[in-house]
Write a protein that holds these residues in place. Structure first.
Motif, PDB file in Angstrom:
ATOM      1  N   PHE A 242      37.957  41.010  46.076  1.00 27.52           N
ATOM      2  CA  PHE A 242      37.802  40.271  44.813  1.00 27.52           C
ATOM      3  C   PHE A 242      36.780  41.010  43.950  1.00 27.52           C
ATOM      4  O   PHE A 242      36.172  41.980  44.394  1.00 27.52           O
ATOM      5  N   PHE A 243      36.634  40.516  42.722  1.00 29.99           N
ATOM      6  CA  PHE A 243      35.663  41.129  41.819  1.00 29.99           C
ATOM      7  C   PHE A 243      34.497  40.184  41.602  1.00 29.99           C
ATOM      8  O   PHE A 243      34.676  38.970  41.511  1.00 29.99           O
TER       9      PHE A 243
ATOM     10  N   MET B 244      36.491  30.782  43.115  1.00 32.77           N
ATOM     11  CA  MET B 244      37.219  32.049  42.983  1.00 32.77           C
ATOM     12  C   MET B 244      38.315  31.863  41.925  1.00 32.77           C
ATOM     13  O   MET B 244      39.272  31.118  42.138  1.00 32.77           O
ATOM     14  N   TYR B 245      38.146  32.501  40.774  1.00 35.25           N
ATOM     15  CA  TYR B 245      39.183  32.436  39.737  1.00 35.25           C
ATOM     16  C   TYR B 245      40.333  33.370  40.114  1.00 35.25           C
ATOM     17  O   TYR B 245      40.113  34.393  40.780  1.00 35.25           O
TER      18      TYR B 245
ATOM     19  N   GLU C 153      35.054  44.632  48.580  1.00 36.91           N
ATOM     20  CA  GLU C 153      36.150  44.765  49.541  1.00 36.91           C
ATOM     21  C   GLU C 153      35.629  44.808  50.976  1.00 36.91           C
ATOM     22  O   GLU C 153      36.383  44.888  51.916  1.00 36.91           O
ATOM     23  N   GLU C 154      34.293  44.730  51.127  1.00 30.53           N
ATOM     24  CA  GLU C 154      33.735  44.826  52.475  1.00 30.53           C
ATOM     25  C   GLU C 154      33.939  43.503  53.207  1.00 30.53           C
ATOM     26  O   GLU C 154      33.726  42.440  52.634  1.00 30.53           O
TER      27      GLU C 154
ATOM     28  N   MET D  62      33.369  34.999  40.350  1.00 31.24           N
ATOM     29  CA  MET D  62      34.296  35.725  41.231  1.00 31.24           C
ATOM     30  C   MET D  62      35.723  35.582  40.727  1.00 31.24           C
ATOM     31  O   MET D  62      36.114  34.503  40.274  1.00 31.24           O
ATOM     32  N   ALA D  63      36.484  36.645  40.836  1.00 33.26           N
ATOM     33  CA  ALA D  63      37.884  36.581  40.396  1.00 33.26           C
ATOM     34  C   ALA D  63      38.719  37.588  41.168  1.00 33.26           C
ATOM     35  O   ALA D  63      38.226  38.650  41.550  1.00 33.26           O
ATOM     36  N   LYS D  64      40.002  37.222  41.361  1.00 36.56           N
ATOM     37  CA  LYS D  64      40.893  38.138  42.083  1.00 36.56           C
ATOM     38  C   LYS D  64      41.377  39.269  41.174  1.00 36.56           C
ATOM     39  O   LYS D  64      41.630  40.372  41.627  1.00 36.56           O
TER      40      LYS D  64
END
Ligand SMILES: Cc1cc2nc3c(=O)[nH]c(=O)nc-3n(C[C@H](O)[C@H](O)[C@H](O)COP(=O)(O)OP(=O)(O)OC[C@H]3O[C@@H](n4cnc5c(N)ncnc54)[C@H](O)[C@@H]3O)c2cc1C
Length: 322
Positions: free
Chosen positions: A114-115, A4-5, A107-108, A125-127
């Motif tokens: 995250f995106f 997760m970036y 968002e589920e 993946m990134a915040k």
């Protein structure tokens, strides 16, 4: 898809690099910069001619730099070296050959949304995500058809230009003038612009084109529209609205770029009046999804403006999330 970036930036042009580096300097870590081309700054590499003068105050817009990236006037080459150096000196992961297709917010059933950033065959993946893909991926094209037989003689960059040709440059902004003046050293050049004067260009370019016209190095075709293009023995016959047709070896359009609407729409980013909607912090209608650089401007921005957008976003993310 496991790491997760903190921050993923799409497009390694000036705005993307500035967002990455300014974020790093603000203490944000775990930043990835995704670039579709083989190196950063594909707009500068493809559209700027060799040794092009690079103006900090492009198109005459005076911009005070807000951030810590000290950008000054230079040339195409010094500007690319400058961006090489700032990328090398800050720990930002640059992934080239990585074209982003779309972004989806997840968002589920997760505590922290995250995106998911989709690239060919996988995703990242990134915040936070910042879209800085510019407008030159799709240069503006004329609304008349370019016949297939002459497609290789009609372009949007100086690629393929050789000396000794009769060339028509279409457009009246800074890029068109710079192309025309540069080509006139080795070619017979005309510049066609629908307006009567080059008032949109910066003072240096206005002076350069006036000199080139005065010395008959560039022939102006002003206040005239092009109606269509035809092939004449493989050369380009240009049909104008008010004057006789002329035939050229090459035609180059320098008429700006378009908003990448398909990309924005597929990522759920709202667009209004040809620009993505964003607030003062460059945040779009989707929380933690930002836009910066030329993509935020209706008719193109500048390197310095892109640097300032990157700085503003870095400050906002740092302030709101740490
Ligand atoms: C001929 C010309 C001359 C100019 N001269 C000057 C000047 O002298 N001074 C000045 O300040 N400005 C000048 N400009 C304007 C300046 O180049 C732009 O304002 C600036 O490059 C915009 O930066 P950006 O980061 O927003 O976009 P860009 O520089 O366009 O960078 C976007 C990056 O995103 C990448 N990308 C696109 N789509 C994707 C995707 N889906 N996935 C991953 N990566 C993607 C592209 O490959 C590119 O590297 C000039 C422009 C042109 C065309």
């Amino acid at each position: 898809m496991s790491h997760m970036y903190n921050l993923a930036i799409i497009g390694a042009g000036p705005a993307g690099i500035a967002t990455a580096v300014e974020s790093y300097l603000q203490g944000i870590r775990d930043i990835v910069l995704l670039e579709k081309d083989q190196n950063h700054n594909s707009t500068i590499r493809k559209y700027y001619k060799e040794n092009k003068r690079v103006d900090k105050d492009w198109k005459g817009q005076k911009v005070e730099l807000d951030g810590r990236i000290y950008f000054v006037d230079g040339t195409k080459e010094t500007t690319l070296d400058f961006f090489d150096e700032i990328l090398a000196n800050h720990s930002v992961e640059l992934k080239t050959h990585t074209e982003v297709q779309k972004i989806e917010k997840r968002e589920e059933s997760v505590k922290e949304p995250f995106f998911e950033v989709f690239v060919a065959g996988s995703s990242i993946m990134a915040k936070n995500v910042v879209v800085t893909i510019g407008r030159m991926g799709k240069p503006n094209k004329p609304d008349y058809k370019i016949p297939t037989e002459i497609k290789n003689r009609v372009g949007f960059t100086l690629d393929g230009c050789v000396g000794g040709e009769k060339v028509l440059v279409v457009g009246g902004g800074d890029s068109a003038i710079e192309y025309a003046v540069d080509l006139s050293a080795k070619n017979e050049v005309c510049i066609c612009y629908r307006r009567e004067s080059f008032r949109r260009a910066n003072p240096t370019n206005q002076r350069d084109i006036a000199n080139a016209i005065m010395h008959k190095e560039v022939e102006p075709i002003l206040g005239i529209d092009i109606v269509s293009l035809e092939s004449e023995d493989g050369r380009v016959k240009v049909i104008f609205n008010d004057i006789e047709p002329q035939t050229f070896d090459r035609v180059i359009y320098a008429i700006g770029g378009t908003t990448p609407s398909v990309f924005l729409a597929s990522s759920g980013i709202k667009e209004e009046d040809g620009k993505p909607v964003h607030d003062d912090n460059y945040e779009t209608n989707i929380k933690n999804l930002f836009v910066a650089g030329d993509i935020t401007q209706e008719s193109g921005g500048s390197i310095a403006l892109g640097l300032n957008h990157g700085y503003a976003i870095a400050c906002y993310i740092q302030k709101n999330q740490n």
